[in-house]
Design a protein around this motif. Structure first.
Motif, PDB file in Angstrom:
ATOM      1  N   THR A 106      17.049 -33.280   7.140  1.00  0.00           N
ATOM      2  CA  THR A 106      17.729 -33.142   5.854  1.00  0.00           C
ATOM      3  C   THR A 106      18.983 -32.305   6.040  1.00  0.00           C
ATOM      4  N   TYR A 107      19.919 -32.468   5.127  1.00  0.00           N
ATOM      5  CA  TYR A 107      21.179 -31.723   5.169  1.00  0.00           C
ATOM      6  C   TYR A 107      21.487 -31.316   3.738  1.00  0.00           C
ATOM      7  N   GLY A 108      21.390 -30.024   3.451  1.00  0.00           N
ATOM      8  CA  GLY A 108      21.618 -29.566   2.093  1.00  0.00           C
ATOM      9  C   GLY A 108      22.451 -28.304   2.058  1.00  0.00           C
ATOM     10  N   SER A 109      22.987 -27.993   0.879  1.00  0.00           N
ATOM     11  CA  SER A 109      23.809 -26.799   0.715  1.00  0.00           C
ATOM     12  C   SER A 109      23.861 -26.420  -0.752  1.00  0.00           C
ATOM     13  N   THR A 110      24.275 -25.184  -0.996  1.00  0.00           N
ATOM     14  CA  THR A 110      24.452 -24.731  -2.377  1.00  0.00           C
ATOM     15  C   THR A 110      25.479 -25.596  -3.095  1.00  0.00           C
ATOM     16  N   GLU A 111      26.442 -26.125  -2.341  1.00  0.00           N
ATOM     17  CA  GLU A 111      27.475 -26.969  -2.938  1.00  0.00           C
ATOM     18  C   GLU A 111      26.932 -28.320  -3.391  1.00  0.00           C
ATOM     19  N   GLY A 112      25.717 -28.683  -2.955  1.00  0.00           N
ATOM     20  CA  GLY A 112      25.085 -29.877  -3.496  1.00  0.00           C
ATOM     21  C   GLY A 112      25.047 -31.089  -2.607  1.00  0.00           C
ATOM     22  N   THR A 113      25.075 -30.922  -1.267  1.00  0.00           N
ATOM     23  CA  THR A 113      25.059 -32.105  -0.406  1.00  0.00           C
ATOM     24  C   THR A 113      23.734 -32.856  -0.508  1.00  0.00           C
ATOM     25  N   MET A 114      22.654 -32.291  -0.042  1.00  0.00           N
ATOM     26  CA  MET A 114      21.314 -32.878  -0.133  1.00  0.00           C
ATOM     27  C   MET A 114      21.257 -34.340   0.309  1.00  0.00           C
ATOM     28  N   CYS A 115      21.412 -34.566   1.601  1.00  0.00           N
ATOM     29  CA  CYS A 115      21.248 -35.889   2.195  1.00  0.00           C
ATOM     30  C   CYS A 115      19.938 -35.883   2.981  1.00  0.00           C
ATOM     31  N   GLY A 151      34.508 -36.748  11.977  1.00  0.00           N
ATOM     32  CA  GLY A 151      35.462 -36.109  11.077  1.00  0.00           C
ATOM     33  C   GLY A 151      34.831 -34.977  10.305  1.00  0.00           C
ATOM     34  N   ARG A 152      35.678 -34.190   9.652  1.00  0.00           N
ATOM     35  CA  ARG A 152      35.198 -33.068   8.835  1.00  0.00           C
ATOM     36  C   ARG A 152      34.719 -33.591   7.482  1.00  0.00           C
ATOM     37  N   ILE A 153      33.559 -33.096   7.066  1.00  0.00           N
ATOM     38  CA  ILE A 153      32.967 -33.544   5.802  1.00  0.00           C
ATOM     39  C   ILE A 153      33.680 -32.874   4.639  1.00  0.00           C
ATOM     40  N   VAL A 154      34.251 -33.689   3.771  1.00  0.00           N
ATOM     41  CA  VAL A 154      34.901 -33.218   2.544  1.00  0.00           C
ATOM     42  C   VAL A 154      34.177 -33.895   1.386  1.00  0.00           C
ATOM     43  N   LEU A 155      33.561 -33.118   0.509  1.00  0.00           N
ATOM     44  CA  LEU A 155      32.724 -33.705  -0.531  1.00  0.00           C
ATOM     45  C   LEU A 155      33.278 -33.469  -1.924  1.00  0.00           C
ATOM     46  N   THR A 156      32.891 -34.362  -2.818  1.00  0.00           N
ATOM     47  CA  THR A 156      33.277 -34.286  -4.227  1.00  0.00           C
ATOM     48  C   THR A 156      32.048 -34.494  -5.097  1.00  0.00           C
ATOM     49  N   ILE A 188      36.024 -30.707  -6.127  1.00  0.00           N
ATOM     50  CA  ILE A 188      36.669 -31.937  -5.684  1.00  0.00           C
ATOM     51  C   ILE A 188      37.300 -31.653  -4.327  1.00  0.00           C
ATOM     52  N   ASN A 189      37.030 -32.533  -3.357  1.00  0.00           N
ATOM     53  CA  ASN A 189      37.590 -32.374  -2.009  1.00  0.00           C
ATOM     54  C   ASN A 189      37.234 -31.014  -1.396  1.00  0.00           C
ATOM     55  N   TYR A 190      35.946 -30.720  -1.360  1.00  0.00           N
ATOM     56  CA  TYR A 190      35.505 -29.437  -0.795  1.00  0.00           C
ATOM     57  C   TYR A 190      35.258 -29.591   0.702  1.00  0.00           C
ATOM     58  N   ASP A 191      35.958 -28.796   1.495  1.00  0.00           N
ATOM     59  CA  ASP A 191      35.809 -28.807   2.946  1.00  0.00           C
ATOM     60  C   ASP A 191      34.571 -28.002   3.329  1.00  0.00           C
ATOM     61  N   THR A 192      33.551 -28.678   3.842  1.00  0.00           N
ATOM     62  CA  THR A 192      32.279 -28.033   4.156  1.00  0.00           C
ATOM     63  C   THR A 192      32.301 -27.263   5.472  1.00  0.00           C
ATOM     64  N   ASP A 193      33.336 -27.468   6.289  1.00  0.00           N
ATOM     65  CA  ASP A 193      33.385 -26.901   7.641  1.00  0.00           C
ATOM     66  C   ASP A 193      32.343 -27.529   8.556  1.00  0.00           C
ATOM     67  N   ASP A 194      31.783 -28.668   8.154  1.00  0.00           N
ATOM     68  CA  ASP A 194      30.840 -29.404   8.991  1.00  0.00           C
ATOM     69  C   ASP A 194      31.475 -30.717   9.426  1.00  0.00           C
ATOM     70  N   THR A 195      30.991 -31.266  10.519  1.00  0.00           N
ATOM     71  CA  THR A 195      31.502 -32.541  11.012  1.00  0.00           C
ATOM     72  C   THR A 195      30.372 -33.544  11.171  1.00  0.00           C
ATOM     73  N   ILE A 221      42.572 -30.031  -0.976  1.00  0.00           N
ATOM     74  CA  ILE A 221      41.302 -29.817  -0.295  1.00  0.00           C
ATOM     75  C   ILE A 221      40.942 -28.341  -0.446  1.00  0.00           C
ATOM     76  N   ILE A 222      39.734 -28.112  -0.937  1.00  0.00           N
ATOM     77  CA  ILE A 222      39.289 -26.766  -1.274  1.00  0.00           C
ATOM     78  C   ILE A 222      38.417 -26.215  -0.143  1.00  0.00           C
ATOM     79  N   SER A 223      38.709 -25.023   0.290  1.00  0.00           N
ATOM     80  CA  SER A 223      37.885 -24.357   1.299  1.00  0.00           C
ATOM     81  C   SER A 223      37.089 -23.238   0.636  1.00  0.00           C
ATOM     82  N   GLY A 224      36.171 -22.677   1.393  1.00  0.00           N
ATOM     83  CA  GLY A 224      35.416 -21.542   0.875  1.00  0.00           C
ATOM     84  C   GLY A 224      36.311 -20.378   0.527  1.00  0.00           C
ATOM     85  N   SER A 225      37.371 -20.180   1.306  1.00  0.00           N
ATOM     86  CA  SER A 225      38.291 -19.068   1.023  1.00  0.00           C
ATOM     87  C   SER A 225      39.017 -19.273  -0.299  1.00  0.00           C
TER      88      SER A 225
END
Length: 447
Positions: A238-247, A282-287, A301-308, A64-68
């Motif tokens: 809407t829910y978006g981020s540089t990482e590409g969520t865009m829901c 739960g915590r949102i982990v996106l791929t 892959i498995n990016y921890d967004t720090d969002d729930t 699981i990948i974090s921003g750090s």
């Protein structure tokens, strides 16, 4: 009449959608091994074979990948950008996150990435009944953040006209002269805009605006309802981020649709070891999901967004879309714990925006938490429309009742006297954050 941007994909039967997701997971993991320096090193170091990953359950075997982790694998920590997953010849644009939580994270988009990002927003726009002939003011910032630029590209795909203001402090004449039909901005920016319009003799309810899109930060249903009342139009999330969520939320407003064919979303428990059960937070982990043969500039892959969030359902929506829906995500960084019990900034906002309160409040607020491990005090400061006539006792009682309603642990601490609440009411622009540059931090832990 229901409209779709990609009807064949957006209405794909669940069994076919699940099969497509697994196919893309397999290809994406293979692409990661072959093109991402970080993942190739991880696979080799841990003795994991990319071809052993067959479906989303197998993603639990990958890190699981974090921003750090991203920051630790880019300059100046490393000589190159270890998460960049294409050659420089294919990189169309370079982006950075805001850096509010540390050194900005770097992202690299190919033109194919841009088209994918734009499709996600185009699907959301169309699901909210935007289309050819609409004129939309975008109050998100243009620059190294992708949001505003992506919305603009999405608009081109569906025949919309964009007014690229970047901020909601634009002159009221923009609405008078160009008669836009929609605005994209945060709840508070849109409330402030409405107040400015009223001060210049223009009623938001009588304007050309037909619908609003709220994004950029989590918000309570109460604040959304009040915003709809002020403008007399529907407000979509809407829910978006540089990482590409865009829901995006559709006109049924029954959860945000996740574009499952382009983005895989798992929800993990706080330990980030196991998936949570359906219906649990739960915590949102996106791929990132790539179509077979596709390429990308920055694979996660498995990016921890720090969002729930919570998965609302995987059943078909009344709009006909089959992709899963989630609740409005909340930022983990905006959650605090008192005596072993959590609450989020959105919980504070819910207490502020009780309908009876809004006869005397503007909606602007800030909260501070003081104390220690044994005793804590939540101080909530709210801005009044008229400080003298504001019914402060009513506001305080409504807030306490609402805030504690579904928090039995905090309610008991409040009764026991180990958790206190204090309230302060200010005149216009009397809140502390007005004197601080940047996005207001509305819940501050000062313990």
């Amino acid at each position: 009449m229901v409209s779709y941007f990609r009807e064949d994909i957006e209405t794909l039967p669940r069994n076919e959608l699940d099969g497509l997701v697994d196919e893309r997971i397999r290809y994406t993991v293979k692409y990661a091994y072959e093109n991402s320096p970080y993942y190739r090193k991880w696979f080799d170091k841990n003795g994991v074979k990319y071809y052993d990953v067959h479906n989303h359950e197998d993603l639990r075997e990958l890190p699981i990948i974090s921003g750090s982790v991203i920051r630790e694998n880019q300059p100046p920590e490393t000589n190159d950008f270890e998460f960049k997953s294409t050659s420089w010849d294919n990189v169309f644009t370079i982006h950075e996150t805001s850096g509010t939580s540390g050194v900005p994270k770097s992202f690299f988009l190919t033109w194919d990435d841009w088209k994918t990002y734009a499709e996600k927003y185009a699907r959301a726009f169309v699901s909210q009944n935007f289309g050819a002939g609409d004129k939309v003011v975008v109050c998100a910032s243009y620059g190294m953040n992708v949001g505003a630029n992506t919305m603009t590209l999405a608009a081109q795909k569906i025949g919309m006209t964009i007014v690229p203001e970047g901020r909601c402090t634009f002159p009221v004449r923009i609405i008078k002269n160009y008669k836009p039909t929609g605005i994209v901005g945060s709840v508070f920016k849109l409330l402030r805009l409405a107040r400015r319009m009223e001060s210049e003799g223009m009623n938001p309810k009588d304007s050309s605006i037909k619908r609003l899109i709220a994004g950029g930060e989590s918000f309570s249903e109460e604040s959304r309802t009040y915003l709809e009342e002020v403008w007399n139009v529907p407000v979509y999330n809407t829910y978006g981020s540089t990482e590409g969520t865009m829901c995006g939320e559709c006109v049924k407003k029954a959860g945000l649709h996740v574009p499952e064919d382009l983005l895989h979303l798992d929800l993990y428990d706080p330990t980030l070891e196991n998936f949570v059960k359906e219906g649990e937070c739960g915590r949102i982990v996106l791929t990132t999901l790539l179509p077979v043969g596709g390429k990308t500039g920055n694979l996660l892959i498995n990016y921890d967004t720090d969002d729930t969030t919570v998965i609302v359902t995987r059943d078909k929506c009344k709009c006909g879309r089959t992709h899963l829906r989630i609740l409005n995500p909340q930022r983990e960084s905006e959650t605090v714990w008192v005596g072993g019990f959590p609450f989020n900034r959105v919980d504070v906002e819910q207490g502020v925006f009780q309908r009876d309160n809004m006869d005397g409040l503007t909606g602007e607020y800030e909260a501070f938490l003081y104390g220690d491990a044994d005793e804590s005090t939540l101080k909530v400061r709210m801005e009044c429309k008229d400080h003298k006539s504001c019914d402060k006792d009513l506001v305080e009682n409504n807030f306490i009742k609402t805030f504690l309603k579904y928090k039995p642990g905090l309610q008991q601490a409040y009764i026991d006297g180990t958790f206190h609440m204090m309230f302060d009411f200010t005149e216009s622009e009397g809140l502390e954050f007005y004197r601080i540059k940047g996005r207001p931090k509305r819940l501050v832990d000062r313990r």
